[in-house]
Design a protein around this motif. Structure first.
Motif, PDB file in Angstrom:
ATOM      1  N   ARG A  19      33.223  52.045  37.979  1.00 46.81           N
ATOM      2  CA  ARG A  19      33.312  50.648  37.542  1.00 46.81           C
ATOM      3  C   ARG A  19      31.959  49.962  37.636  1.00 46.81           C
ATOM      4  O   ARG A  19      31.587  49.166  36.756  1.00 46.81           O
ATOM      5  N   LEU A  20      31.213  50.263  38.693  1.00 49.16           N
ATOM      6  CA  LEU A  20      29.897  49.654  38.871  1.00 49.16           C
ATOM      7  C   LEU A  20      28.962  50.024  37.729  1.00 49.16           C
ATOM      8  O   LEU A  20      28.310  49.161  37.137  1.00 49.16           O
ATOM      9  N   VAL A  25      26.069  49.380  32.441  1.00 48.21           N
ATOM     10  CA  VAL A  25      25.797  49.708  31.043  1.00 48.21           C
ATOM     11  C   VAL A  25      26.117  48.520  30.133  1.00 48.21           C
ATOM     12  O   VAL A  25      25.372  48.208  29.203  1.00 48.21           O
ATOM     13  N   ALA A  26      27.239  47.848  30.411  1.00 48.22           N
ATOM     14  CA  ALA A  26      27.578  46.660  29.622  1.00 48.22           C
ATOM     15  C   ALA A  26      26.520  45.574  29.785  1.00 48.22           C
ATOM     16  O   ALA A  26      26.148  44.894  28.814  1.00 48.22           O
ATOM     17  N   THR A  27      26.017  45.427  31.001  1.00 46.07           N
ATOM     18  CA  THR A  27      24.943  44.464  31.241  1.00 46.07           C
ATOM     19  C   THR A  27      23.692  44.839  30.456  1.00 46.07           C
ATOM     20  O   THR A  27      23.006  43.965  29.900  1.00 46.07           O
ATOM     21  N   SER A 140      25.727  40.507  39.541  1.00 41.47           N
ATOM     22  CA  SER A 140      26.333  39.894  40.716  1.00 41.47           C
ATOM     23  C   SER A 140      27.844  39.780  40.533  1.00 41.47           C
ATOM     24  O   SER A 140      28.610  39.976  41.484  1.00 41.47           O
ATOM     25  N   GLY A 141      28.275  39.475  39.313  1.00 43.21           N
ATOM     26  CA  GLY A 141      29.707  39.458  39.041  1.00 43.21           C
ATOM     27  C   GLY A 141      30.325  40.834  39.127  1.00 43.21           C
ATOM     28  O   GLY A 141      31.443  40.996  39.631  1.00 43.21           O
ATOM     29  N   VAL A 142      29.606  41.836  38.646  1.00 46.94           N
ATOM     30  CA  VAL A 142      30.104  43.210  38.729  1.00 46.94           C
ATOM     31  C   VAL A 142      30.291  43.636  40.175  1.00 46.94           C
ATOM     32  O   VAL A 142      31.243  44.349  40.513  1.00 46.94           O
TER      33      VAL A 142
END
Length: 196
Positions: A19-20, A25-27, A140-142
């Motif tokens: 998940r991290l 990758v999305a970031t 930070s949200g992740v």
């Protein structure tokens, strides 16, 4: 009852690497998009150059490719740093934000201290700051969703029923009886207390 600080030393929290890194990758994709939009606006709308952070203040050649690639690399490096902090520190999001802000301040200072026009300095600094702040806020949200209570032990060794909020978790006892459904017995337990 709330437990505002997780206990890393007791093994109460485990990191979810998949998940991290999916969030990382999305970031990286979002950061690259911000870089592309920023380069288009600075170069085509305002007809300005994007400067390097070197002392010479030279303009970035082929900024449409270099800046997004650098944004992706910075995002993945930030994810690796966040992963390390999640494994080793009790307040990983706080330390991560502080480190990113320090790196960003150093980068912006180098931009303004380099040779070149003031307008180019400002445009470049705004672009770099937008990319850096986006990476910091998203990762930070992740970090809040990339951890979970360990399978055994719960929070501080207590039973945990799988529910926690964004402020490092809450504990609700699923076995606590509702006092409204508890029958009052004047003789009490074993005939000598208050509740039966």
């Amino acid at each position: 009852m709330s437990y505002p600080q997780r206990s890393w030393d007791d093994g109460d929290v485990e990191v979810l690497p998949r998940r991290l890194w999916a969030g990382g990758v999305a970031t990286a994709v979002v950061a690259a998009g911000i870089a592309i939009v920023g380069v288009l606006i600075i170069s085509n709308v305002f007809d300005l150059g994007i400067q390097t952070a070197q002392r010479s203040g030279a303009l970035v050649d082929n900024a449409m490719t270099i800046i997004p690639v650098c944004a992706v690399i910075a995002s993945l490096a930030g994810t690796a740093l966040l992963h390390l902090l999640l494994l080793t520190t009790p307040r990983p999001a706080t330390f991560f934000s502080a480190i990113v802000l320090l790196v960003l301040v150093v980068l912006l200072l180098q931009v303004f201290l380099a040779a070149g026009g003031v307008v180019d300095h400002i445009a470049t600094a705004v672009l770099y700051a937008a990319i850096g702040l986006a990476i910091m806020s998203m990762l930070s949200g992740v970090s809040r969703t990339a951890v979970r209570p360990a399978a055994q032990g719960g929070w501080g060794g207590r039973q945990y029923d799988g529910r926690y909020d964004q402020r490092y978790g809450t504990y609700e006892d699923p076995y606590q009886q509702d006092q409204r459904t508890t029958r009052y017995d004047p003789r009490g337990p074993q005939g000598g207390g208050r509740w039966g």
